[in-house]
Design an enzyme around this catalytic site. Structure first.
Site, mmCIF file in Angstrom:
data_model
loop_
_atom_site.group_PDB
_atom_site.id
_atom_site.type_symbol
_atom_site.label_atom_id
_atom_site.label_comp_id
_atom_site.label_asym_id
_atom_site.label_seq_id
_atom_site.Cartn_x
_atom_site.Cartn_y
_atom_site.Cartn_z
ATOM 1 N N CYS A 1 3.445 64.835 -51.462
ATOM 2 C CA CYS A 1 3.184 63.973 -52.621
ATOM 3 C C CYS A 1 2.047 63.010 -52.302
ATOM 4 C CB CYS A 1 4.449 63.203 -53.015
ATOM 5 S SG CYS A 1 5.706 64.213 -53.839
ATOM 6 N N ASP B 1 -4.029 74.290 -44.354
ATOM 7 C CA ASP B 1 -2.973 73.885 -43.425
ATOM 8 C C ASP B 1 -3.622 73.251 -42.192
ATOM 9 O OD1 ASP B 1 0.250 74.953 -42.973
ATOM 10 O OD2 ASP B 1 -0.837 74.068 -41.279
ATOM 11 N N HIS C 1 7.365 67.102 -57.626
ATOM 12 C CA HIS C 1 8.148 67.266 -56.403
ATOM 13 C C HIS C 1 9.354 68.165 -56.654
ATOM 14 C CE1 HIS C 1 9.531 66.229 -52.347
ATOM 15 N NE2 HIS C 1 10.735 66.401 -52.892
ATOM 16 N N ASN D 1 9.041 78.888 -46.804
ATOM 17 C CA ASN D 1 10.190 78.667 -45.935
ATOM 18 C C ASN D 1 11.181 77.766 -46.656
ATOM 19 O OD1 ASN D 1 9.043 80.132 -43.755
ATOM 20 N ND2 ASN D 1 7.810 78.357 -43.209
ATOM 21 N N HIS E 1 8.884 69.699 -49.594
ATOM 22 C CA HIS E 1 8.204 69.763 -50.898
ATOM 23 C C HIS E 1 7.766 71.210 -51.026
ATOM 24 C CE1 HIS E 1 5.247 67.828 -53.955
ATOM 25 N NE2 HIS E 1 5.057 69.133 -54.030
ATOM 26 N N HIS F 1 6.233 74.567 -51.098
ATOM 27 C CA HIS F 1 4.856 74.982 -50.812
ATOM 28 C C HIS F 1 4.835 76.444 -50.428
ATOM 29 C CE1 HIS F 1 6.658 73.466 -47.074
ATOM 30 N NE2 HIS F 1 5.910 74.364 -46.436
ATOM 31 N N HIS G 1 2.661 79.201 -48.343
ATOM 32 C CA HIS G 1 1.611 79.475 -47.363
ATOM 33 C C HIS G 1 0.852 80.709 -47.836
ATOM 34 C CE1 HIS G 1 3.487 77.018 -44.027
ATOM 35 N NE2 HIS G 1 4.562 77.228 -44.769
HETATM 36 P P1 AMP Z 1 6.791 74.589 -43.429
HETATM 37 O O1 AMP Z 1 7.120 74.653 -41.965
HETATM 38 O O2 AMP Z 1 6.950 75.901 -44.127
HETATM 39 O O3 AMP Z 1 7.555 73.474 -44.099
HETATM 40 O O4 AMP Z 1 5.244 74.294 -43.516
HETATM 41 C C1 AMP Z 1 4.719 73.006 -43.483
HETATM 42 C C2 AMP Z 1 3.279 73.166 -43.160
HETATM 43 O O5 AMP Z 1 2.622 71.956 -43.459
HETATM 44 C C3 AMP Z 1 2.977 73.478 -41.693
HETATM 45 O O6 AMP Z 1 2.315 74.724 -41.604
HETATM 46 C C4 AMP Z 1 2.107 72.306 -41.251
HETATM 47 O O7 AMP Z 1 1.081 72.703 -40.369
HETATM 48 C C5 AMP Z 1 1.571 71.812 -42.574
HETATM 49 N N1 AMP Z 1 1.192 70.415 -42.611
HETATM 50 C C6 AMP Z 1 1.937 69.341 -42.243
HETATM 51 N N2 AMP Z 1 1.262 68.210 -42.451
HETATM 52 C C7 AMP Z 1 0.058 68.557 -42.964
HETATM 53 C C8 AMP Z 1 -1.095 67.822 -43.393
HETATM 54 N N3 AMP Z 1 -1.145 66.489 -43.330
HETATM 55 N N4 AMP Z 1 -2.148 68.516 -43.851
HETATM 56 C C9 AMP Z 1 -2.129 69.856 -43.908
HETATM 57 N N5 AMP Z 1 -1.061 70.611 -43.538
HETATM 58 C C10 AMP Z 1 0.009 69.964 -43.063
#
Ligand code: AMP
Length: 112
Positions: A6, A29, A45, A85, A96, A98, A100
């Site tokens: 957010c 990422d 959210h 995930n 939140h 997302h 990939h």
């Molecule tokens: P997940 O493990 O599926 O919840 O993925 C979360 C993803 O967010 C991971 O691949 C992290 O590398 C990515 N992530 C966390 N913080 C940031 C950020 N500030 N900017 C870009 N990616 C992020």
């Protein structure tokens, strides 16, 4: 709300933006797992895919409408992978919703 995505959407935390529209935000990422690794998120959210409902599914549809545009702009004409995930066993680290988007090379067949 104390949610890192957010904050990224609001611009409170910097990100490498790839795409934005009324309902969707996409950015690189910070810890890429492939030559191209984007995160595509609904601006509203939603905690995870486990919290998708009829009422919020429009934002999810918008995410999936944006993904092909993002992939095309990234030159992923040979294919790519979309992953979300969910929860503890799914190793979800950011609560939140997302997606990939991974590509830029032949990805491993196994996912688990
Ligand atoms: P997940 O493990 O599926 O919840 O993925 C979360 C993803 O967010 C991971 O691949 C992290 O590398 C990515 N992530 C966390 N913080 C940031 C950020 N500030 N900017 C870009 N990616 C992020």
């Amino acid at each position: 709300m104390d949610c890192i995505f957010c904050k990224i959407i609001r611009g409170d935390i910097p990100s490498q933006k790839l795409y934005e529209d009324e309902l969707v935000y996409a950015f690189r990422d910070i810890n890429p797992q492939a030559p191209f690794h984007a995160l595509v998120v609904p601006k509203t959210h939603i905690g995870s895919a486990d919290e998708i409902t009829v009422d919020n599914s429009g934002a999810v549809a918008a995410v999936f409408t944006a993904i092909p545009k993002i992939a095309k702009a990234a030159g992923l004409g040979n294919g790519y992978r979309v992953i979300t995930n969910i929860g503890e066993d799914g190793c979800q680290s950011v609560k939140h919703l997302h997606f990939h988007v991974l590509g830029g090379r032949k990805l491993p067949e196994t996912m688990a």
